[in-house]
Motif scaffolding. Structure first.
Motif, PDB file in Angstrom:
ATOM      1  N   CYS A  72       0.838  -1.193   0.000  1.00 26.25           N
ATOM      2  CA  CYS A  72       0.000   0.000   0.000  1.00 26.25           C
ATOM      3  C   CYS A  72       0.876   1.248   0.000  1.00 26.25           C
ATOM      4  O   CYS A  72       1.798   1.381   0.798  1.00 26.25           O
ATOM      5  N   HIS A  74       0.120   4.239   0.750  1.00 30.29           N
ATOM      6  CA  HIS A  74      -0.141   5.209   1.816  1.00 30.29           C
ATOM      7  C   HIS A  74       0.634   4.895   3.086  1.00 30.29           C
ATOM      8  O   HIS A  74       0.982   5.788   3.838  1.00 30.29           O
ATOM      9  N   HIS A  75       0.864   3.606   3.349  1.00 31.06           N
ATOM     10  CA  HIS A  75       1.524   3.216   4.589  1.00 31.06           C
ATOM     11  C   HIS A  75       2.750   2.326   4.387  1.00 31.06           C
ATOM     12  O   HIS A  75       3.415   1.967   5.353  1.00 31.06           O
ATOM     13  N   CYS A 142      -2.462  -2.401   6.774  1.00 32.51           N
ATOM     14  CA  CYS A 142      -2.549  -1.054   7.361  1.00 32.51           C
ATOM     15  C   CYS A 142      -3.904  -0.838   8.013  1.00 32.51           C
ATOM     16  O   CYS A 142      -4.042  -0.002   8.900  1.00 32.51           O
TER      17      CYS A 142
END
Ligand code: ZN
Length: 184
Positions: A72, A74-75, A142
């Protein structure tokens, strides 16, 4: 990817977390991570051209449950699950290993599930097939390890060509979902 640079950055990160990068268990961790990143982000180096195999034509081909692992964006935490692909060949049938390679090409990079689904659909559709439908079911660490701790699976879909019509979407979805109760 510059292995030395990644190792230095990971060492910094370990210190910022409050750990000692020189202790035995962590000493080789930066090197391990640099090596691992080369593998799990190898999608950026994948060839752009997909070979097409010519086989007998068929109305619809369905490849179910291609396992994938991605990160991912985003994380930088893993999300993983299964992708199912349905396509209408137009005289051209992709070998199953080619489908797996397309999935890996886009999974092995920083991603979001929705874009991964679209990337796979666009790549296959660009090869001249009549239609493509791609479905992904995934679990996101996440979401599971932090924040809302939502254990729900995320499903995404992308339709191209003849599968974009409402009626075709329903037909293809029911074909693919026949074994939807299978665990990831
Ligand atoms: Zn995330």
């Amino acid at each position: 990817m510059d292995s030395e640079r990644i190792q230095n950055l990971v060492r910094e990160l370990i210190i910022e977390i409050g750990e000692d990068p020189t202790r035995e268990g962590l000493r080789d961790t930066p090197e391990r991570i640099a090596k691992m990143y080369r593998e799990i982000f190898s999608g950026y180096d994948a060839p752009s051209e997909l070979e097409v195999q010519f086989c007998e034509d068929s109305d619809v081909v369905v490849a179910r449950d291609i396992q994938f692992y991605s990160m991912c964006e985003h994380h930088m935490m893993p999300f993983y699950g299964k992708i199912s692909i349905a396509y209408s060949p137009n005289g051209r049938v992709f070998g199953i290993s080619k489908l797996v390679r397309v999935v890996e090409k886009y999974a092995k990079r920083l991603q979001i599930q929705e874009r991964l689904t679209k990337n796979v659909a666009d790549e296959l559709y660009s090869r001249g097939v009549r239609g493509v439908a791609v479905f992904a079911d995934a679990e996101h660490l996440c979401m599971k390890m932090r924040g809302v701790r939502n254990h729900a699976k995320v499903t995404s879909a992308a339709y191209r060509g003849i599968f974009e019509s409402r009626e075709e979407k329903d037909t293809i979805l029911s074909m693919i979902r026949r074994r939807a109760s299978d665990p990831i």
